[in-house]
Design a protein around this motif. Structure first.
Motif, short mmCIF file in Angstrom:
data_model
loop_
_atom_site.label_atom_id
_atom_site.label_comp_id
_atom_site.label_asym_id
_atom_site.label_seq_id
_atom_site.Cartn_x
_atom_site.Cartn_y
_atom_site.Cartn_z
N HIS A 79 -4.69 -13.52 17.20
CA HIS A 79 -3.46 -13.24 17.93
C HIS A 79 -3.52 -13.87 19.31
CE1 HIS A 79 -5.28 -8.95 17.66
NE2 HIS A 79 -5.97 -9.66 18.50
N PHE A 103 0.89 -1.16 0.00
CA PHE A 103 0.00 0.00 0.00
C PHE A 103 0.93 1.21 0.00
CE2 PHE A 103 -2.41 -3.24 2.40
CZ PHE A 103 -3.58 -3.28 1.67
N GLU A 160 -10.02 -13.48 13.02
CA GLU A 160 -10.09 -13.11 14.44
C GLU A 160 -11.50 -13.28 15.00
OE1 GLU A 160 -8.12 -9.39 15.18
OE2 GLU A 160 -6.41 -10.01 13.99
N ALA A 205 2.67 -4.60 3.25
CA ALA A 205 1.83 -5.31 4.23
C ALA A 205 2.13 -6.81 4.19
CB ALA A 205 0.36 -5.05 3.94
N PRO A 210 1.17 -10.54 15.58
CA PRO A 210 0.70 -9.36 16.31
C PRO A 210 -0.10 -8.43 15.40
CG PRO A 210 3.01 -9.13 15.75
CD PRO A 210 2.60 -10.49 15.29
N ASN A 211 -0.65 -7.37 15.96
CA ASN A 211 -1.39 -6.38 15.16
C ASN A 211 -0.51 -5.85 14.05
OD1 ASN A 211 -2.67 -5.41 18.24
ND2 ASN A 211 -3.98 -6.09 16.59
N GLY A 212 -1.09 -5.75 12.86
CA GLY A 212 -0.36 -5.14 11.75
C GLY A 212 0.63 -6.08 11.07
N ALA A 213 0.60 -7.37 11.42
CA ALA A 213 1.57 -8.32 10.86
C ALA A 213 1.31 -8.59 9.38
CB ALA A 213 1.52 -9.64 11.63
N GLY A 214 0.06 -8.41 8.96
CA GLY A 214 -0.28 -8.69 7.56
C GLY A 214 -1.26 -9.86 7.41
N LYS A 215 -1.85 -10.30 8.52
CA LYS A 215 -2.76 -11.45 8.48
C LYS A 215 -4.03 -11.13 7.68
CE LYS A 215 -3.29 -11.48 12.98
NZ LYS A 215 -2.51 -10.28 13.36
N THR A 216 -4.67 -10.02 8.03
CA THR A 216 -5.94 -9.69 7.38
C THR A 216 -5.72 -9.45 5.89
OG1 THR A 216 -6.80 -8.77 9.42
CG2 THR A 216 -7.89 -8.08 7.40
N THR A 217 -4.65 -8.74 5.56
CA THR A 217 -4.39 -8.48 4.14
C THR A 217 -4.21 -9.80 3.39
OG1 THR A 217 -3.30 -6.43 4.79
CG2 THR A 217 -2.89 -7.20 2.55
N GLN A 247 -13.96 -9.50 10.52
CA GLN A 247 -13.74 -9.08 11.91
C GLN A 247 -15.00 -8.45 12.48
OE1 GLN A 247 -10.19 -6.84 12.78
NE2 GLN A 247 -8.93 -8.31 11.70
N1 LIG Z 1 -5.86 -0.30 2.86
C1 LIG Z 1 -4.69 -0.08 3.44
N2 LIG Z 1 -3.97 1.02 3.17
C2 LIG Z 1 -2.77 1.27 3.75
N3 LIG Z 1 -2.17 0.43 4.62
C3 LIG Z 1 -2.83 -0.71 4.93
C4 LIG Z 1 -4.12 -1.01 4.37
N4 LIG Z 1 -4.51 -2.22 4.88
C5 LIG Z 1 -3.53 -2.62 5.71
N5 LIG Z 1 -2.52 -1.72 5.75
C6 LIG Z 1 -1.26 -1.83 6.54
O1 LIG Z 1 -0.69 -3.09 6.25
C7 LIG Z 1 -0.12 -3.67 7.42
C8 LIG Z 1 -0.75 -5.03 7.69
O2 LIG Z 1 -2.12 -4.85 8.09
P1 LIG Z 1 -3.11 -6.07 8.36
O3 LIG Z 1 -4.45 -5.48 8.68
O4 LIG Z 1 -3.03 -7.04 7.25
O5 LIG Z 1 -2.48 -6.71 9.68
P2 LIG Z 1 -3.08 -7.77 10.68
O6 LIG Z 1 -1.99 -8.73 10.96
O7 LIG Z 1 -4.34 -8.33 10.15
O8 LIG Z 1 -3.39 -6.90 11.97
P3 LIG Z 1 -4.63 -6.96 13.01
O9 LIG Z 1 -4.33 -8.11 13.90
O10 LIG Z 1 -4.53 -5.65 13.70
O11 LIG Z 1 -5.89 -7.11 12.19
C9 LIG Z 1 -0.33 -2.66 8.52
O12 LIG Z 1 0.82 -1.87 8.62
C10 LIG Z 1 -1.51 -1.83 8.02
O13 LIG Z 1 -1.48 -0.54 8.56
#
Ligand SMILES: Nc1ncnc2c1ncn2[C@@H]1O[C@H](COP(=O)(O)OP(=O)(O)OP(=O)(O)O)[C@@H](O)[C@H]1O
Length: 316
Positions: free
Chosen positions: A192, A18, A160, A23, A42-49, A88
């Motif tokens: 997590h 992004f 989650e 991500a 952890p939060n922001g690891a990239g799981k949801t993406t 979520q």
């Molecule tokens: N649409 C977007 N635009 C910009 N950055 C994004 C976008 N979606 C995710 N990110 C960034 O990509 C990284 C991974 O985010 P992601 O949501 O995949 O993490 P996660 O492991 O699912 O975290 P969580 O446990 O908080 O859901 C983070 O730094 C997030 O800020």
């Protein structure tokens, strides 16, 4: 190596950017049919993406993704029919009852599961006539799960599913996932919570900063530490790691905030040696505890941080 036809999901070198944020940074995944695969991090690891790319909700920047042997670009209609997902947060119509909501979703699918079975599967029988607006958080999550299951999917994504739930609701949701596994469904779960991953997942990948840093069954991942026990210590003034590392039966030592974590082989050998060291240097012990190694210890060992960081607020 698992033959491709046994794989529900094959991912090679997946990347998602992004702007300047990477991500997902080159993830490989092989998810077998009928297993529960956990994506832990952890939060922001990239799981949801990662999961949203698998679900066809986001396009990868690069890399290959095959789901049930199919491709999102060519087989989107069939893929949508064969997969279920719970996000979520699922927005539901507050005025509808549980039964009306499930009936509405089931009507979208040609091969939907019977309404009674769906409601029974998520243990909402007693609430079938209750309005959605009156459900507890745990009941709403289970309703969302029933909606994800409405089309009798071969593959189910749970992002989650228990975040923010009380322990009892979490356990109820775990039972549903265990039931799905026993029906041979493939489940991809992001979480997590380490305990959740250990209970539900056949295999796991631990993701940090968009990369896979460990993979295997939960016991295999924990075994990579090479330790039988973990000793945690806090002392005033702080203990010197260089003096602790050579002590008998100590495998490795790490400092994390004010706490020292020692991974040890034989506790009955290591602990007396550690206590002699504490006494010898004349520091005051503030904390001493031991536990069997967990996935969090592996994460700390690999990154110097805890999986629990960033989730403390929710857990409080
Ligand atoms: N649409 C977007 N635009 C910009 N950055 C994004 C976008 N979606 C995710 N990110 C960034 O990509 C990284 C991974 O985010 P992601 O949501 O995949 O993490 P996660 O492991 O699912 O975290 P969580 O446990 O908080 O859901 C983070 O730094 C997030 O800020």
């Amino acid at each position: 190596m698992t033959p491709s036809e046994d794989l529900a999901i094959e991912v090679k070198n997946l990347v998602k950017r992004f702007g300047d944020v990477v991500a997902v940074d080159g993830i490989d995944l092989d998810i077998r049919r009928g297993e529960c695969m956990g994506l832990l991090g952890p939060n922001g690891a990239g799981k949801t993406t990662t999961v949203e790319i698998l679900e066809g909700l986001q396009e990868p920047t690069s890399g290959q993704v095959r789901i049930l042997g199919l491709d999102w670009k060519k087989n989107a209609v069939e893929l949508r029919r064969r997969m279920g997902l719970t996000l979520q947060e699922t927005r539901l119509v507050e005025q509808l009852t549980v039964e009306e909501t499930v009936r509405l979703f089931a009507s979208f699918y040609p091969r939907a599961l019977p309404i009674d079975e769906l409601i029974g599967l998520v243990q909402l029988g007693e609430k079938r006539h209750a309005r959605v607006g009156k459900l507890s958080g745990g009941q709403r999550q289970r309703l969302a799960l029933a909606l994800g299951l409405a089309g009798d999917p071969d593959l189910l994504f749970l992002d989650e599913p228990t975040t923010g739930l009380d322990p009892q609701s979490r356990r109820a949701l775990w039972d549903v996932v265990a039931e799905l596994k026993s029906r041979g469904r493939t489940v991809v779960l992001t979480t997590h919570y380490m305990d959740e991953a250990e209970v539900l997942c056949d295999r796991l990948v631990i993701i940090d900063r968009g990369r896979v840093i460990a993979r295997g069954t939960p016991p295999e991942i924990v075994a990579t530490l090479g330790a039988e026990q973990v000793i945690e210590l806090e002392a005033e003034p702080a203990l010197d790691l260089e003096r602790l590392r050579p002590l008998p039966a100590v495998v490795s030592a790490q400092r994390h905030a004010d706490r020292v974590s020692l991974r040890v082989k034989e506790l009955h050998v290591a602990l007396p040696a550690v206590l002699r060291e504490v006494e010898g240097v004349g520091v005051q012990l503030r904390h001493l505890s031991t536990h069997r190694p967990t996935l969090d210890d592996v994460f700390v060992g690999l990154t110097g941080r805890s999986l629990r960081e960033g989730t403390a607020q929710e857990a409080a």
